[in-house]
Design a protein around this motif. Structure first.
Motif, PDB file in Angstrom:
ATOM      1  N   PHE A 104       0.838  -1.119  -0.052  1.00  0.00           N
ATOM      2  CA  PHE A 104       0.037   0.189  -0.020  1.00  0.00           C
ATOM      3  C   PHE A 104       0.780   1.271  -0.069  1.00  0.00           C
ATOM      4  O   PHE A 104       0.580   2.251  -0.510  1.00  0.00           O
ATOM      5  CB  PHE A 104      -0.848  -0.108   1.151  1.00  0.00           C
ATOM      6  N   SER A 105       1.904   1.131   0.678  1.00  0.00           N
ATOM      7  CA  SER A 105       2.475   2.337   1.014  1.00  0.00           C
ATOM      8  C   SER A 105       3.375   2.992  -0.390  1.00  0.00           C
ATOM      9  O   SER A 105       3.580   4.044  -0.874  1.00  0.00           O
ATOM     10  CB  SER A 105       3.618   2.331   2.224  1.00  0.00           C
ATOM     11  N   LYS A 106       3.963   1.885  -1.225  1.00  0.00           N
ATOM     12  CA  LYS A 106       4.451   2.313  -2.499  1.00  0.00           C
ATOM     13  C   LYS A 106       3.553   2.966  -3.267  1.00  0.00           C
ATOM     14  O   LYS A 106       3.830   3.709  -4.148  1.00  0.00           O
ATOM     15  CB  LYS A 106       5.276   0.981  -2.806  1.00  0.00           C
ATOM     16  N   ILE A 107       2.291   2.462  -3.228  1.00  0.00           N
ATOM     17  CA  ILE A 107       1.184   2.846  -4.177  1.00  0.00           C
ATOM     18  C   ILE A 107       0.573   4.008  -3.786  1.00  0.00           C
ATOM     19  O   ILE A 107       0.365   4.976  -4.866  1.00  0.00           O
ATOM     20  CB  ILE A 107       0.258   1.578  -4.375  1.00  0.00           C
ATOM     21  N   PHE A 108       0.330   4.293  -2.648  1.00  0.00           N
ATOM     22  CA  PHE A 108      -0.582   5.223  -2.239  1.00  0.00           C
ATOM     23  C   PHE A 108       0.019   6.377  -1.274  1.00  0.00           C
ATOM     24  O   PHE A 108      -0.526   7.556  -1.319  1.00  0.00           O
ATOM     25  CB  PHE A 108      -1.739   4.691  -1.137  1.00  0.00           C
ATOM     26  N   ALA A 109       1.400   6.244  -0.804  1.00  0.00           N
ATOM     27  CA  ALA A 109       2.142   7.434   0.032  1.00  0.00           C
ATOM     28  C   ALA A 109       2.814   8.028  -0.677  1.00  0.00           C
ATOM     29  O   ALA A 109       3.376   7.735  -1.848  1.00  0.00           O
ATOM     30  CB  ALA A 109       2.675   6.581   1.466  1.00  0.00           C
ATOM     31  N   LEU A 110       3.356   9.087  -0.169  1.00  0.00           N
ATOM     32  CA  LEU A 110       4.210  10.009  -0.854  1.00  0.00           C
ATOM     33  C   LEU A 110       5.704   9.253  -0.585  1.00  0.00           C
ATOM     34  O   LEU A 110       6.214   9.045   0.383  1.00  0.00           O
ATOM     35  CB  LEU A 110       4.340  11.507  -0.377  1.00  0.00           C
ATOM     36  N   GLU A 111       6.540   9.165  -1.629  1.00  0.00           N
ATOM     37  CA  GLU A 111       7.832   9.050  -1.796  1.00  0.00           C
ATOM     38  C   GLU A 111       8.646   9.864  -0.891  1.00  0.00           C
ATOM     39  O   GLU A 111       8.775  11.535  -1.133  1.00  0.00           O
ATOM     40  CB  GLU A 111       8.441   8.970  -3.228  1.00  0.00           C
ATOM     41  N   GLY A 112       9.429   9.473   0.303  1.00  0.00           N
ATOM     42  CA  GLY A 112      10.146  10.394   0.884  1.00  0.00           C
ATOM     43  C   GLY A 112       9.594  11.305   1.881  1.00  0.00           C
ATOM     44  O   GLY A 112      10.334  12.138   2.640  1.00  0.00           O
ATOM     45  N   GLU A 113       8.402  11.154   2.029  1.00  0.00           N
ATOM     46  CA  GLU A 113       7.655  12.049   2.963  1.00  0.00           C
ATOM     47  C   GLU A 113       6.640  11.064   3.732  1.00  0.00           C
ATOM     48  O   GLU A 113       6.529   9.939   3.318  1.00  0.00           O
ATOM     49  CB  GLU A 113       6.839  13.212   2.434  1.00  0.00           C
ATOM     50  N   SER A 114       6.377  11.647   4.895  1.00  0.00           N
ATOM     51  CA  SER A 114       5.255  10.713   5.685  1.00  0.00           C
ATOM     52  C   SER A 114       4.073  11.713   6.120  1.00  0.00           C
ATOM     53  O   SER A 114       3.312  11.520   7.194  1.00  0.00           O
ATOM     54  CB  SER A 114       5.955  10.652   7.053  1.00  0.00           C
ATOM     55  N   ARG A 115       3.680  12.576   5.140  1.00  0.00           N
ATOM     56  CA  ARG A 115       2.695  13.518   5.385  1.00  0.00           C
ATOM     57  C   ARG A 115       1.097  12.843   5.477  1.00  0.00           C
ATOM     58  O   ARG A 115       0.352  13.175   6.220  1.00  0.00           O
ATOM     59  CB  ARG A 115       2.495  14.500   4.315  1.00  0.00           C
ATOM     60  N   THR A 116       1.056  11.701   4.715  1.00  0.00           N
ATOM     61  CA  THR A 116      -0.072  10.835   4.837  1.00  0.00           C
ATOM     62  C   THR A 116      -0.320  10.511   6.382  1.00  0.00           C
ATOM     63  O   THR A 116      -1.396   9.920   6.610  1.00  0.00           O
ATOM     64  CB  THR A 116      -0.050   9.935   4.089  1.00  0.00           C
ATOM     65  N   ASN A 117       0.671  10.261   7.156  1.00  0.00           N
ATOM     66  CA  ASN A 117       0.805   9.940   8.692  1.00  0.00           C
ATOM     67  C   ASN A 117       0.314  11.050   9.494  1.00  0.00           C
ATOM     68  O   ASN A 117       0.099  10.585  10.800  1.00  0.00           O
ATOM     69  CB  ASN A 117       1.883   9.117   8.803  1.00  0.00           C
ATOM     70  N   GLU A 118       0.463  12.289   9.131  1.00  0.00           N
ATOM     71  CA  GLU A 118       0.542  13.266  10.112  1.00  0.00           C
ATOM     72  C   GLU A 118      -1.014  13.515  10.786  1.00  0.00           C
ATOM     73  O   GLU A 118      -1.843  13.396   9.910  1.00  0.00           O
ATOM     74  CB  GLU A 118       0.974  14.578   9.519  1.00  0.00           C
ATOM     75  N   PHE A 119      -1.107  14.075  11.748  1.00  0.00           N
ATOM     76  CA  PHE A 119      -2.252  14.110  12.506  1.00  0.00           C
ATOM     77  C   PHE A 119      -2.592  15.586  12.796  1.00  0.00           C
ATOM     78  O   PHE A 119      -1.787  16.347  13.074  1.00  0.00           O
ATOM     79  CB  PHE A 119      -2.546  13.044  13.940  1.00  0.00           C
ATOM     80  N   GLY A 120      -3.759  16.031  12.732  1.00  0.00           N
ATOM     81  CA  GLY A 120      -4.284  17.206  13.221  1.00  0.00           C
ATOM     82  C   GLY A 120      -4.603  18.036  12.117  1.00  0.00           C
ATOM     83  O   GLY A 120      -5.512  17.891  11.210  1.00  0.00           O
ATOM     84  N   ALA A 121      -3.762  19.210  11.712  1.00  0.00           N
ATOM     85  CA  ALA A 121      -4.272  20.368  10.712  1.00  0.00           C
ATOM     86  C   ALA A 121      -4.272  19.583   9.182  1.00  0.00           C
ATOM     87  O   ALA A 121      -5.199  20.028   8.672  1.00  0.00           O
ATOM     88  CB  ALA A 121      -3.192  21.203  10.812  1.00  0.00           C
ATOM     89  N   VAL A 122      -3.373  18.740   8.946  1.00  0.00           N
ATOM     90  CA  VAL A 122      -3.406  17.940   7.685  1.00  0.00           C
ATOM     91  C   VAL A 122      -4.498  17.217   7.429  1.00  0.00           C
ATOM     92  O   VAL A 122      -5.474  17.515   6.447  1.00  0.00           O
ATOM     93  CB  VAL A 122      -2.063  17.140   7.320  1.00  0.00           C
ATOM     94  N   HIS A 123      -4.948  16.319   8.415  1.00  0.00           N
ATOM     95  CA  HIS A 123      -6.011  15.330   8.246  1.00  0.00           C
ATOM     96  C   HIS A 123      -7.319  16.095   8.433  1.00  0.00           C
ATOM     97  O   HIS A 123      -8.375  15.910   7.567  1.00  0.00           O
ATOM     98  CB  HIS A 123      -5.976  14.528   9.404  1.00  0.00           C
ATOM     99  N   LYS A 124      -7.442  17.300   9.231  1.00  0.00           N
ATOM    100  CA  LYS A 124      -8.564  18.089   9.265  1.00  0.00           C
ATOM    101  C   LYS A 124      -8.830  18.708   7.884  1.00  0.00           C
ATOM    102  O   LYS A 124     -10.091  18.932   7.384  1.00  0.00           O
ATOM    103  CB  LYS A 124      -8.259  19.068  10.421  1.00  0.00           C
ATOM    104  N   TYR A 125      -7.706  19.469   7.237  1.00  0.00           N
ATOM    105  CA  TYR A 125      -8.109  20.159   5.908  1.00  0.00           C
ATOM    106  C   TYR A 125      -8.500  19.014   4.942  1.00  0.00           C
ATOM    107  O   TYR A 125      -9.437  19.055   4.138  1.00  0.00           O
ATOM    108  CB  TYR A 125      -6.780  20.547   5.426  1.00  0.00           C
ATOM    109  N   VAL A 126      -7.924  17.630   4.770  1.00  0.00           N
ATOM    110  CA  VAL A 126      -8.458  16.731   4.084  1.00  0.00           C
ATOM    111  C   VAL A 126      -9.680  16.211   4.051  1.00  0.00           C
ATOM    112  O   VAL A 126     -10.377  16.347   3.098  1.00  0.00           O
ATOM    113  CB  VAL A 126      -7.307  15.416   3.966  1.00  0.00           C
TER     114      VAL A 126
END
Length: 475
Positions: free
Chosen positions: A110-132
Motif C-alpha cells: 500500500f505504501s509504495k502505491i498510495f503514500a508519498l515518496e520520501g515523505e510521511s505527510r499521509t501519517n500526520e495528524f491534526g491540521a493536515v487530516h482536518k484539511y483533507v
C-alpha cells in the motif's frame, strides 16, 4: 586444510541462519508478546493471508487464528511484524488514540502505491487530516449532496442504465466501477470520460489487480505492473494540477480548483501531497461503492421478498410526488428506510477490507500483553459485523434485523467506513449514490442474473469470474 576451512565457514553460516530464524520467530519485546506465529522469514504469513477463500464469512487466515489464539494475536505480513486485533473494546480505544498511541499506517504494498515518496505527510495528524477531511466533505458531504449532487447522480444513473439495457449482459462489478469512478472524478478534477485520452477506469482496474499482490517489484510481476500504472496516473494528475496553477482564473468549481488555490495558504499542500491524495480518493470510491452494489444486486435477486419490499418503497415515493417527473429530493432519499437497511446489511456482509491498519507509536499494553513500538496493528472490524452476539445468524442476508438494533449497539459494532476521527468522509455520499441507483433501477428497470462467479476473499472481497446481469426497461 581447505576442506576444514569450508566446513568451518559452512558451520558459521548455519549458526548465523539459525540465530536469525530464532530472532525472527521470537521478536524483542519489553513485556509479553500476544500469542501467535511469525511465519517464515521475510514473507511471514503473507501467502496464507492472500490465499483466496470463497465465502462471505471471515477469511480463514483470521478465523482460524482467532479460534486458536483469541481476539489478539501476532503475525508477520510482507515481512512486517503485526498484531491483529478482533477485540471490540481495544479497537474502539485505538480509534480514539490517533496521533497519540497510533498513527495511520500502510503495509509495503500500500505504501509504495498510495503514500508519498520520501515523505510521511499521509501519517500526520491534526491540521493536515482536518484539511483533507474538510475538503472532501465540502465536495461530497451531506450539504453538497442535498444541494447539488443528488439530481446529478440520478441523471448519470439514468443514462448508464439506458446504455446497460441495450446490452446482452453487464459484468456489474466492473461496470459499476466505471460509473462511480467517472462521476466521482468529474467532481474532483472535472474528468470527462468521453473526451479524455486516458481511461481512468481502465487504469484503476489494472492497479486494483496488483495492489494486493506480494510486493515483488521485478518486471513481469503484477506488483511491478501496478506500480507502472500508478506512476502514469500520478503523472496525469500532476500535469492537470500544473495546468490549473498556470490558469488560476479558470473556475471549474471542482475539488482540484479549490485545492490548487489553497496551495498559497497551506504550506503542507505540496504538489506531491495533492496528487497522491487525489489518487487515493479515486481508489476509495472505485472499489467500495461498486463492490457493495454488485453484492447487493446478487443478494436481492436471491431474496425476492427483500426486492419486492424495496420496489414498493420506491414506487410509493413516485406516487407521493406532485410532479412524477421531478428529480429525487433529499427528503425522499432520507425516507428510504428499508433501502438504507438493505445497504447497511450489504455493507455488513461485504466487509470489503478485513480491517484498518495503524502503527504503534510507543509500546502499548493490552490485556497482559505488549504491542511493541513500531509494530503494525490491524483492527479487524469485519469480526464485529459477523459476530453472533450482535447479529443473529450473521451470515444470513436479513435487512429487517436493522429495525430492532439499538443505535448505541450499531455505533459500537458496525464500522463499514472505519471509526474514530478517520471515519471515511464519503460515507453519506456512498449511501446516497447507492440509494439513488436503486431508486432509478427499481422504478424504471428490471434485471436478472445471467451468470454469477464465486465470491472470493483474498482478503479483499471479489466475485471470481464476475456477476453478469441483464437489464431491461419495465413495460
Amino acid at each position: 586444510m581447505w576442506s576444514t576451512f569450508c566446513l568451518g565457514v559452512a558451520g558459521l553460516v548455519v549458526m548465523w541462519i539459525s540465530n536469525w530464524i530464532r530472532r525472527w520467530r521470537n521478536p524483542k519485546c519489553d513485556g509479553v508478546l500476544p500469542p501467535g506465529s511469525m511465519g517464515f522469514p521475510l514473507i511471514g504469513e503473507t501467502l496464507r493471508l492472500i490465499n483466496p477463500s470463497y465465502s462471505l464469512d471471515l477469511h480463514p487466515f483470521i478465523k482460524k487464528r482467532l479460534q486458536r489464539y483469541g481476539p489478539i494475536f501476532r503475525t508477520s505480513i510482507v515481512g512486517r511484524p503485526a498484531v491483529i486485533s478482533a477485540d471490540p473494546e481495544f479497537n474502539n480505544f485505538l480509534f480514539q488514540q490517533e496521533g497519540r498511541l497510533v498513527e495511520l499506517y500502510y503495509l509495503d504494498t500500500f505504501s509504495k502505491i498510495f503514500a508519498l515518496e520520501g515523505e510521511s505527510r499521509t501519517n500526520e495528524f491534526g491540521a493536515v487530516h482536518k484539511y483533507v477531511r474538510s475538503i472532501y466533505l465540502n465536495h461530497f458531504g451531506a450539504e453538497r449532496i442535498k444541494g447539488k449532487l443528488l439530481p446529478q447522480i440520478e441523471e448519470v444513473v439514468n443514462k448508464t442504465l439506458r446504455e446497460w439495457s441495450t446490452q446482452a449482459s453487464v459484468e456489474i462489478k466492473h461496470a459499476a466501477s466505471v460509473l462511480v469512478l467517472d462521476y466521482s472524478a468529474k467532481q474532483i478534477i472535472s474528468y470527462d470520460a468521453e473526451k479524455s485520452p486516458v481511461s481512468l477506469s481502465e487504469m484503476y482496474t489494472k492497479i486494483g489487480k496488483g495492489f494486493l499482490s506480494f510486493p515483488l517489484n521485478i518486471p513481469g510481476t503484477a506488483y511491478n505492473q501496478c506500480l507502472k500504472d500508478q506512476k502514469k496516473t500520478i503523472a496525469m494528475l500532476r500535469d492537470m494540477l500544473k495546468e490549473r496553477r498556470a490558469s488560476p482564473e479558470t473556475n471549474r468549481g471542482d475539488l482540484l480548483d479549490q485545492i490548487s488555490r489553497d496551495m498559497n495558504k497551506e504550506k503542507f499542500l505540496s504538489e506531491d501531497f495533492i496528487v497522491h491524495m487525489i489518487f487515493g480518493g479515486f481508489f476509495a470510491t472505485f472499489e467500495s461503492i461498486s463492490t457493495v452494489l454488485a453484492l447487493a444486486l446478487m443478494l436481492l435477486a436471491e431474496h425476492p421478498a427483500v426486492l419486492e419490499e424495496m420496489i414498493i418503497e420506491h414506487e410509493t415515493i413516485l406516487k407521493n410526488r406532485e410532479d412524477p417527473n421531478s428529480s429525487l429530493m433529499w427528503d425522499e432519499y432520507k425516507s428510504m428506510t428499508f433501502t438504507l437497511q438493505v445497504i447497511s446489511e450489504t455493507l455488513r456482509l461485504a466487509s470489503i477490507a478485513p480491517g484498518v491498519v495503524r502503527k504503534a507509536l510507543k509500546d502499548i499494553p493490552v490485556k497482559g500483553f505488549t504491542i511493541p513500538k513500531g509494530w503494525a496493528i490491524m483492527m479487524v472490524t469485519s469480526t464485529l459485523h459477523l459476530s453472533p452476539n450482535t447479529f443473529n445468524n450473521p451470515l444470513k442476508f436479513n435487512p429487517w434485523r436493522w429495525k430492532d438494533l439499538d443505535s448505541h449497539v450499531i455505533s459500537k459494532n458496525f464500522m463499514p467506513f472505519g471509526g474514530g476521527v478517520r471515519q471515511c468522509a464519503g460515507a453519506e455520499y456512498s449511501r446516497a449514490f447507492m440509494a439513488t441507483f436503486f431508486h432509478v433501477l427499481l422504478t424504471k428497470y428490471k434485471y436478472s442474473l445471467i451468470k454469477v462467479g464465486n465470491i472470493t476473499r483474498d482478503p479483499i472481497l471479489g466475485f471470481g469470474k464476475g456477476i453478469h446481469i441483464k437489464f431491461s426497461e419495465k413495460s
